[in-house]
Design a protein around this motif. Sequence first.
Motif, PDB file in Angstrom:
ATOM      1  N   ALA A 126      14.146 -34.921  29.396  1.00 43.47           N
ATOM      2  CA  ALA A 126      15.062 -35.321  28.321  1.00 43.47           C
ATOM      3  C   ALA A 126      16.267 -34.156  28.148  1.00 43.47           C
ATOM      4  N   PHE A 129      18.623 -35.131  31.122  1.00 43.68           N
ATOM      5  CA  PHE A 129      19.277 -36.491  30.575  1.00 43.68           C
ATOM      6  C   PHE A 129      20.406 -35.871  29.846  1.00 43.68           C
ATOM      7  N   THR A 155      16.197 -43.447  32.969  1.00 42.97           N
ATOM      8  CA  THR A 155      17.507 -42.168  33.041  1.00 42.97           C
ATOM      9  C   THR A 155      18.423 -42.508  34.064  1.00 42.97           C
ATOM     10  N   TYR A 156      19.442 -41.512  34.161  1.00 38.86           N
ATOM     11  CA  TYR A 156      20.634 -41.893  35.390  1.00 38.86           C
ATOM     12  C   TYR A 156      19.723 -41.946  36.480  1.00 38.86           C
ATOM     13  N   ILE A 189      19.719 -47.206  28.066  1.00 37.62           N
ATOM     14  CA  ILE A 189      20.265 -45.884  28.409  1.00 37.62           C
ATOM     15  C   ILE A 189      21.454 -45.639  27.327  1.00 37.62           C
ATOM     16  N   TYR A 192      20.223 -44.128  24.345  1.00 39.42           N
ATOM     17  CA  TYR A 192      19.567 -42.882  24.483  1.00 39.42           C
ATOM     18  C   TYR A 192      20.897 -41.925  24.228  1.00 39.42           C
ATOM     19  N   GLU A 193      21.960 -42.295  25.035  1.00 39.48           N
ATOM     20  CA  GLU A 193      23.084 -41.489  24.904  1.00 39.48           C
ATOM     21  C   GLU A 193      23.696 -41.313  23.346  1.00 39.48           C
ATOM     22  N   VAL A 383      14.204 -41.706  24.793  1.00 35.87           N
ATOM     23  CA  VAL A 383      14.741 -40.202  25.419  1.00 35.87           C
ATOM     24  C   VAL A 383      15.797 -39.601  24.470  1.00 35.87           C
TER      25      VAL A 383
END
Length: 631
Positions: A126, A129, A155-156, A189, A192-193, A383
């Motif tokens: 995490a 990320f 994740t990326y 994703i 999560y951001e 995440v």
Amino acid sequence: MPRADELIQQLMANLRPAQAEVLRGPTYQDEPILRTGRQLLKASRERASWDAARGAGGAPVPRARGGGVANACAAAPFGQRPRPSWLAPSLAQASPSPSVDLPDDLRRMRALARGRGQDGRCHGGAALFYRQAALMAAYEDDLPFHGSFVSYYPTYEDLPDAVLRGYFTWRALFRTGELPRAPLTFVFIHAYELICGVGAAPGAATLHELGRLFEGYGQAAEGAALGRYLPRWMRDYAVYHELSAADVRAALTPEASGSVTGEGRGLLSSVSVLARAQSALLAQERGGRPVGWDDVARAQDAVAPDRALPSRNDLVRALDAASTYHILRSRAMRLHGDVLADVLPAVFARLVDHCRVRRRTNLVEGLFGAPVTHPYLMFSAAVFWEAARHPDARVSLPSGEVFACQDGRWTLRRPCEAHAPSRKLGAVLHAVDVALRERTGDLPALKPRATPKFVQRIIEDEMDACLSRRTAARAAWVTIDRGALGRIRASAGRTREALLTDEEREEGPSRPVVATAFAPSALGNEPSPAVASEAAFGPAALGTTSRPAAPEGGAVALSPTQRRIVGALLRQPPDDDALCELAREGVVMSLELDTINEAFLDVVGDTVVAFDDDAPRLVEDYVDEVRELLS
């Protein structure tokens, strides 16, 4: 061959080949389902040595917060988090796509990763990320991805180059207000951001973006997983940043804000209303008889706002939502809702007082259990990287839930232990419905259910008391039909005329009758009085008929306001707007209409204005005469 190995081979021979395969890493590999103790010990030692080597070369493994697989997965970095036996260490499936060149910004982001572990995950978890998201917060791309891609906890680093560029292309369009079609992995994703505070200002603005994700992608069939997780993350975000209920309502749609705050829906919200009502009832002084709802209502202004008595409607809705019997859907509520609105609060108050006197546990806790507090993991299964420890805080939701943070650890206090509506409360509401139907007799009877005798006695007492009060109130009502007054006067006039002899009719009136007519003035539109002579209503004018003739000049004694009323009634259809305007000017319409009927009674001999569905209307038989008399 050892006996254990023989048994394992026999079992494996009976299983299908697909059942002997598990997903490990990016490819399928055969792995035995059953192992001997020696095989398990060997695998455990290999795993321990691999973890030690990985921990020495990378970041230290943090301790997982809370319990369960989801909590451990959310707390530990991706390369080191535990995984359930049924979940593959990594599952990434993407549509075949040609290799693409990475822009320099994406290369710098990739360079932040130190390496990959045996399971194919990138070290850093995490924290990595968060660093990569902060670096790419403003990045935009122009290479759409139209294939499919699935990954657990994406994740990326889990995205191939073509998919990665497609994600940033999709994110740029989403930020402009569009909702382009995308794999669900992209939506997770970006969620999560936002949770980590990347891409939007912390607070209501980020909560609004999470709401857009939920409204745009969580309602679709393929977004079922998002619909399960995102509302909880949105609530956690509002609590974590201590947003007020007003901020939540401003950032989200009413449906989404209700799911975040729990306001007005659900068991917890209903139990909170019942607990507040119980506290308000128990706070009152008791004077030798059970505390009633009206007793508390009179002292409600003196109660603290946080313990104020809820309204009767709020209490009835809470009782309905917290019980297995939904009395709001009953036919009795549609026909006798006012009775139930009186009886249900009274029964609730009596039961509260009964538990206070005879039980160690109060009513609400007896039905739903006591409040419970347990550890809580923020943004479970997401995440999330906490760059700094959250300060101590305490956040209360409208649902009655209370979140508290102390030394970086969160706890959640629920209003009750129960997770389902109460059957005992449902039996009470059903008994109220049964008692009402028995006493009114206008609805089909319901089959009684087993209820304690003291509960049945309380219900019967309150039901009988409510119906007795209503019967006494109806007996004291006095209803005056103003429309009948004119008919009574007309009937009296006809009776009087029938009793007169010919000599009495020839004598005429004993005193002169003066009528005031209004004619236009020479100075303008101001009316000026004109006096009609006695000859206008003399014996010659009466002749031999019982109805008086119209006065000379065709005028009756009406004021300007009364003429406006009659003029509005003469229009076809009647001008109700003009009548409403007069009412707004302060004209008492009922009194003016009585005066109009009295004025025309002497000329027409009957009531000319009657009420039709509470609206004044000219009697159709006299419309022409009234128009002629006013001309």
